[in-house]
Every structure is written in C-alpha cells, then in structure tokens.
Design a protein around this motif. Structure first.
Motif, PDB file in Angstrom:
ATOM      1  N   ALA A  71       1.006  -0.809   0.295  1.00 42.85           N
ATOM      2  CA  ALA A  71      -0.299   0.194   0.076  1.00 42.85           C
ATOM      3  C   ALA A  71       0.726   0.972  -0.123  1.00 42.85           C
ATOM      4  N   ARG A 124       0.530   5.708   1.096  1.00 40.20           N
ATOM      5  CA  ARG A 124      -0.845   6.150   1.137  1.00 40.20           C
ATOM      6  C   ARG A 124      -0.572   7.526   1.542  1.00 40.20           C
ATOM      7  N   PHE A 165      -5.720   6.513  -0.928  1.00 41.16           N
ATOM      8  CA  PHE A 165      -4.164   4.849  -0.557  1.00 41.16           C
ATOM      9  C   PHE A 165      -4.309   4.388  -1.932  1.00 41.16           C
ATOM     10  N   CYS A 166      -3.658   3.589  -1.903  1.00 41.07           N
ATOM     11  CA  CYS A 166      -3.254   2.451  -3.721  1.00 41.07           C
ATOM     12  C   CYS A 166      -3.296   1.485  -3.010  1.00 41.07           C
ATOM     13  N   THR A 167      -3.446   0.411  -3.025  1.00 43.65           N
ATOM     14  CA  THR A 167      -2.936  -0.944  -3.160  1.00 43.65           C
ATOM     15  C   THR A 167      -2.813  -1.793  -4.090  1.00 43.65           C
ATOM     16  N   THR A 207      -5.814  -6.923   5.885  1.00 52.67           N
ATOM     17  CA  THR A 207      -5.476  -6.849   4.845  1.00 52.67           C
ATOM     18  C   THR A 207      -6.640  -4.815   4.809  1.00 52.67           C
TER      19      THR A 207
END
Length: 416
Positions: free
Chosen positions: A183, A185, A223-225, A306
């Motif tokens: 992730a 963030r 956020f980016c996962t 997660t």
C-alpha cells in the motif's frame, strides 16, 4: 550492573492504537498500567485511518468519541468508479439499507487520535525507548526483560506490539504472512476547502485499488493497494522514494477525473508512505494461543489484516474495550473468601476476552481477505462480476463488519 525487578500490575507492550486505548480503558476503571514503547516518541505512521460505527462505539465507551467527532467529517456514502473509464458511475448512501441505519464513518488523523488518548492518560503511563528483549517467568508472574537491562515483574502481560509482536511469538502464534501486495498512502492538505463531497471515493480494477475520502474541510486521505510487480522493473528505489511512489500511483489513476488526480499530485513528499501488507492466517486465530494464563495479544499483534474493509484500527479499538472490561472484572471483583486467587481471576478474565475476540477476529480477517481477492483479481469472469455485483457487495461488506457493538467498560447486570 544488576537491575532490580520493578513490580507493575499490568504491562502493555506497544504504544500504538491498541496499546494506548487498552491503557485508557483500564484507567477509566481505576486500574494503572505501564505501556512500553520501543521508539523514543509517539509513533504516528499511516497519516489517517477510517473509523466505522463499531470503532465509534468503542471510542464512546472510553470517553473520547465526541472530541474526535469535532475533528472529522462524517461520510455520507460511497462513490464507486468504473474500472473501464475511471469515472464515478455509481453511488451508495450509507443509510440506504435500513438494516445499517445509524452507520457512522469518519476518517481521523492518526496524530489526533493518539494524542487525544495520551492526553487522557495519567503522566508516566508510557515509557519510551523501552524495547522488550525477552519474556521470562517467575512462578506465576511474567518477567519482561528490556534491552537496557531493566526487568519488569508483572501480573498481566498484554502484547499490542504490532505485526512483528514479541508477545505473539512468545505465545507461539504463527508469523503473519505477506499477501503479496503493498500500500502507498498519503494525506493532502488543501489551502482552502478541498471541495469534495463527504463520500468514500473508490476505484478498483486491473489489480489496483485506489480510494480517497475527506478527513475534514481541508484534508483528504488517500490510499493505493497493488502488487509490487506492477511497478516497472527499472524503478529500483521506489519503495523509499516518494517521488517515484507518487508517479506510480498517478499512472494507475490516469483515467480518473482531474480532481482525483489532484489529490495525489498535490500531496507533499513527506506525507506519502509505503508498507507491504501482511495478515494472520485465520486458522492461527481459531486454533492458536491468543491468550495463555496471564498473557494475551490485542490489535495488530492479534489480527493483522488487509485494509480492504477498513477494520484494522476499528477491531483494535474493540479489543481494547473488551480487554479492559475483562481485566476490570478480574482486578476489581471483591474476593469471595481468603482462598480467592487473583491469578485465577486474571486467567479467567483473559480467557473470557479470548473467547469474545477469537471468532470476531477470525471473521474480520477472512472477510477482508475475500473482499481483497474479489476486488483485485484479474480475468474475464472476475471483471464481469465486479461490474454487475461487487460494486454493491463491497459497501455491504464494509457495513456488515462495522455493525458490531463491543459493549461498555462495565458489563451491565442485564447482560450477565
């Protein structure tokens, strides 16, 4: 140099969200604890976190809910982007389903949350630069050996020391495993009003999940996962280089509206972080020792998961209230007779905590993992299912897991 043993009734390892809230729960009941923190100051990583209904009930139970509500905006629902076009094509209000009426969701700065808790604790509750080197036993007491050579002798040892928990290891719990994802963030401050609706904006598809939501009028958390293998191989130091992190996230969301791209573009480099994602295998929680005699774990030491249903921090707050209540009953109960054994009461109290939290932790971890799998898997069938079903399923998963009440610090007579 020989260090004398220092007697402390309750030792909590880790001054994160679970450790500090557990200390506050105990303080509200008149019980003193000592929180050991390995770093030299309060650790504020991750910038912000989303707190759902269950978390606000826990914060109200320890008396700080309303203080934090004044610093955060209540979310009204979800805006879900099309994986094909990147445009926000569907909305779902949080109160749309009558079953989840009264749902509360807000994004809170981690700094605000931790400092609010610390301000309520008695001076001297947290001992910084205190790294646990080993755990030993002396009769029924636990001996906590610190890296500086000092020794704490305690009746109760609580591990709130995160994914790499020393206490969880002592209990024999399996090491949390990588999910093969990471992730990035960030938290962006707009000079004026950010202009965003109080909605949870999400976009998933192509193996990436991106989302953002306002914290207050001027701040937006995002956020980016993703799978690290998606990052171009020539980007060598991207995990420690916020410029490259920002470039990668921007490339993932280049189909989204300009205002969404601005959220990432306008984030300062000091407000971007990277972390690999890990979780505890659910059967570790069902069959492992999360409690043993006068030792237990809570928070990420118990249930690292997660972030796909936003329940990591929320579950930690639940743990803290339940643990405070169970220990309060053990310590504050008047002995029935001279043979009444305090250690037996503590053991029973922690067993009660374990019983309450085992299945709940198993459920939250499992649902988060399933949602992650469905949202981020590739393939024609999954892409089709995401379009026709998952857009509505995801909000329901959030709301169902958030629809939980950990109860008050003192158990009411009627519920006994």
């Amino acid at each position: 140099m020989n260090h004398e043993e220092e007697d402390v009734d309750i030792v909590i390892v880790g001054a994160g969200l679970a450790g500090l809230t557990t200390a506050l729960s105990l303080h509200r009941l008149g019980l003193r604890s000592l929180v050991l923190e390995s770093s030299d100051s309060l650790r504020i990583t991750g910038f912000a976190l989303t707190l759902w209904t269950n978390a606000w009930k826990a914060l109200d139970a320890v008396g700080i809910g309303n203080v934090l509500r004044q610093k955060s905006t209540q979310m009204k629902g979800f805006k879900i982007a099309s994986p094909d076009t990147g445009q926000f094509t569907s909305e779902q209000a949080l109160d749309k389903d009558g079953k989840f009426e009264g749902c509360e969701s807000r994004c809170v700065r981690r700094k605000d949350l931790l400092e609010t808790i610390v301000n309520e604790l008695p001076p001297g509750t947290i001992r910084y630069s205190s790294k646990v080197a080993a755990i030993d036993e002396l009769g029924r007491f636990k001996l906590v050996h610190l890296a500086d050579g000092s020794i704490l002798k305690t009746k109760v040892l609580i591990g709130c020391d995160g994914v790499n928990s020393v206490v969880a290891k002592w209990l024999g719990l399996g090491t949390p495993v990588s999910v093969g994802r990471a992730a990035i963030r960030g938290l962006v401050e707009f000079p004026d009003d950010s202009g965003f609706d109080p909605m949870f904006h999400v976009n998933f598809g192509g193996g990436v999940r991106f989302g953002f939501l306002p914290v207050d009028d001027k701040s937006v958390y995002w956020f980016c996962t993703f799978t690290p293998s998606q990052v171009p191989s020539y980007e060598e130091d991207w995990q420690v280089n916020p410029v490259k992190m920002k470039q990668f996230v921007s490339s993932c969301i280049n189909k989204m509206p300009q205002e969404a791209q601005d959220v990432v573009e306008k984030t300062t480099l000091s407000s971007i972080s990277y972390a690999p994602l890990k979780f505890r295998l659910p059967w570790n929680i069902l069959f492992g020792n999360i409690v043993k005699d006068n030792v237990c774990v809570a928070g990420d030491a118990l249930h690292p998961m997660t972030p796909d249903i936003g329940q990591g921090g929320c579950s930690s707050l639940e743990d803290s209230v339940v643990l405070g209540r169970c220990l309060g009953e053990a310590f504050l109960k008047k002995p029935n007779d001279e043979d009444d054994d305090e250690f037996e009461r503590i053991k029973k109290g922690l067993e009660k905590y374990g019983k309450e939290r085992r299945w709940r932790s198993f459920s939250v971890i499992s649902v988060a993992y399933c949602v992650r799998f469905m949202q981020e898997s590739k393939g024609i069938l999954m892409t089709f299912l995401r379009k026709v079903w998952f857009a509505s399923y995801t909000p329901r998963a959030f709301l169902k897991m958030a629809n939980f009440d950990c109860g008050n610090l003192v158990e009411s007579q009627s519920s006994k």
